[in-house]
Design a protein around this motif. Structure first.
Motif, short mmCIF file in Angstrom:
data_model
loop_
_atom_site.label_atom_id
_atom_site.label_comp_id
_atom_site.label_asym_id
_atom_site.label_seq_id
_atom_site.Cartn_x
_atom_site.Cartn_y
_atom_site.Cartn_z
N LEU A 28 0.90 0.17 2.67
CA LEU A 28 2.35 0.25 2.86
C LEU A 28 2.91 -1.11 3.25
O LEU A 28 3.96 -1.54 2.73
CB LEU A 28 2.67 1.30 3.94
CG LEU A 28 4.15 1.55 4.18
CD1 LEU A 28 4.83 2.01 2.89
CD2 LEU A 28 4.32 2.59 5.27
N ALA A 29 2.24 -1.84 4.12
CA ALA A 29 2.70 -3.17 4.55
C ALA A 29 2.73 -4.13 3.37
O ALA A 29 3.67 -4.91 3.19
CB ALA A 29 1.80 -3.70 5.66
N GLU A 30 1.69 -4.08 2.51
CA GLU A 30 1.63 -4.96 1.34
C GLU A 30 2.75 -4.65 0.37
O GLU A 30 3.41 -5.54 -0.15
CB GLU A 30 0.27 -4.81 0.66
CG GLU A 30 0.10 -5.74 -0.53
CD GLU A 30 -1.23 -5.52 -1.22
OE1 GLU A 30 -1.23 -5.48 -2.46
OE2 GLU A 30 -2.26 -5.38 -0.53
N ARG A 35 8.17 -5.83 -1.96
CA ARG A 35 9.57 -5.41 -2.16
C ARG A 35 10.52 -6.41 -1.49
O ARG A 35 11.58 -6.74 -2.04
CB ARG A 35 9.79 -4.02 -1.63
CG ARG A 35 9.19 -2.95 -2.49
CD ARG A 35 9.53 -1.58 -1.97
NE ARG A 35 8.83 -0.57 -2.75
CZ ARG A 35 8.36 0.54 -2.25
NH1 ARG A 35 8.51 0.82 -0.98
NH2 ARG A 35 7.74 1.40 -3.03
N ILE A 36 10.16 -6.87 -0.30
CA ILE A 36 11.00 -7.85 0.41
C ILE A 36 11.08 -9.14 -0.41
O ILE A 36 12.17 -9.72 -0.58
CB ILE A 36 10.46 -8.10 1.83
CG1 ILE A 36 10.70 -6.87 2.70
CG2 ILE A 36 11.10 -9.33 2.45
CD1 ILE A 36 10.01 -6.95 4.07
N GLU A 37 9.94 -9.61 -0.93
CA GLU A 37 9.91 -10.84 -1.72
C GLU A 37 10.73 -10.67 -3.00
O GLU A 37 11.50 -11.56 -3.39
CB GLU A 37 8.47 -11.23 -2.07
CG GLU A 37 8.32 -12.56 -2.79
CD GLU A 37 8.90 -13.74 -2.04
OE1 GLU A 37 9.41 -14.67 -2.71
OE2 GLU A 37 8.88 -13.76 -0.79
N ALA A 38 10.62 -9.52 -3.67
CA ALA A 38 11.40 -9.26 -4.89
C ALA A 38 12.88 -9.22 -4.56
O ALA A 38 13.72 -9.76 -5.29
CB ALA A 38 10.95 -7.95 -5.54
N ALA A 39 13.23 -8.61 -3.43
CA ALA A 39 14.64 -8.54 -3.00
C ALA A 39 15.16 -9.93 -2.67
O ALA A 39 16.31 -10.29 -3.00
CB ALA A 39 14.79 -7.60 -1.81
N ARG A 40 14.33 -10.76 -2.03
CA ARG A 40 14.72 -12.13 -1.68
C ARG A 40 15.00 -12.92 -2.96
O ARG A 40 16.01 -13.62 -3.07
CB ARG A 40 13.62 -12.79 -0.86
CG ARG A 40 13.97 -14.20 -0.38
CD ARG A 40 12.87 -14.86 0.45
NE ARG A 40 12.66 -14.14 1.69
CZ ARG A 40 11.49 -13.66 2.10
NH1 ARG A 40 10.41 -13.84 1.37
NH2 ARG A 40 11.38 -13.02 3.23
N GLU A 41 14.10 -12.83 -3.94
CA GLU A 41 14.28 -13.53 -5.22
C GLU A 41 15.52 -13.05 -5.93
O GLU A 41 16.29 -13.85 -6.48
CB GLU A 41 13.04 -13.37 -6.10
CG GLU A 41 11.84 -14.15 -5.60
CD GLU A 41 10.59 -13.90 -6.44
OE1 GLU A 41 10.70 -13.30 -7.53
OE2 GLU A 41 9.50 -14.32 -6.00
#
Length: 185
Positions: A28-30, A35-41
């Motif tokens: 879940l953490a991975e 998802r956070i990295e994709a949202a940031r991009e």
């Protein structure tokens, strides 16, 4: 260690499933990190797009103004260079004339050749100071050297039966200046 076996019933094919020995919290953490990295991009890309939409036209306008300014500055510098070059030439000519360091005989002979009078009669009008310098010079028969108190040293007029040829330093420099400026246009 004791192994526990669980059975899971699924109503169709499973896509994207993977077997792992990791616990659910690390998986879940991975996934959360991905998802956070994709949202940031995606946010960065949207911000770039919005910034370009907002400031792009302003940037294009600024570049256009800089190009116009450069062209204007180039024109001004070229004109200034012509003005400076002609003024330097004017000062050099004036210094040479004032020092008497010019080949007056060659100037007169060149003017006579340009007047194309052959052996015909002509009068060469020069400044009084130049007249004094030409007294010892022998020209062809029919050439008369005359002093003119209204003329500047270095200038000469050749009067022939075909007309008057004028060679004056200042108007010649002015004509050179005008031609150079016209060539810039």
């Amino acid at each position: 260690m004791r192994s526990t076996r669980h059975t899971l019933t699924v109503g169709g094919p499973i896509a994207g499933a993977e077997l792992t020995s990791r616990d659910a919290s690390s998986v879940l953490a991975e996934r959360t990190e991905r998802r956070i990295e994709a949202a940031r991009e995606a946010g960065f890309a949207a911000g770039q797009e919005q910034t370009l939409a907002q400031f792009g036209p302003m940037f294009d306008s600024a570049v256009e103004h800089l190009v116009e300014f450069r062209e204007s500055a180039t024109d001004i510098m070229a004109r200034d260079a012509v003005e400076l070059a002609v003024e330097i030439a004017r000062q050099l000519v004036q210094c040479q004339v004032k020092a008497g360091d010019y080949n007056l005989e060659r100037m007169v002979r060149g003017a006579l050749d340009a007047a194309d009078v052959g052996r015909g009669d002509c009068s060469v009008h020069v400044a009084t100071a130049d007249y004094e310098k030409l007294q010892s010079v022998v020209f062809r028969n029919g050439t008369k050297i005359e002093a003119d108190t209204e003329m500047n040293p270095g200038d000469l007029h050749v009067a022939t039966s075909r007309g008057l040829m004028v060679r004056e330093l200042e108007p010649t420099l002015d004509a050179i200046r005008e031609q150079l400026l016209e060539d810039l246009s």
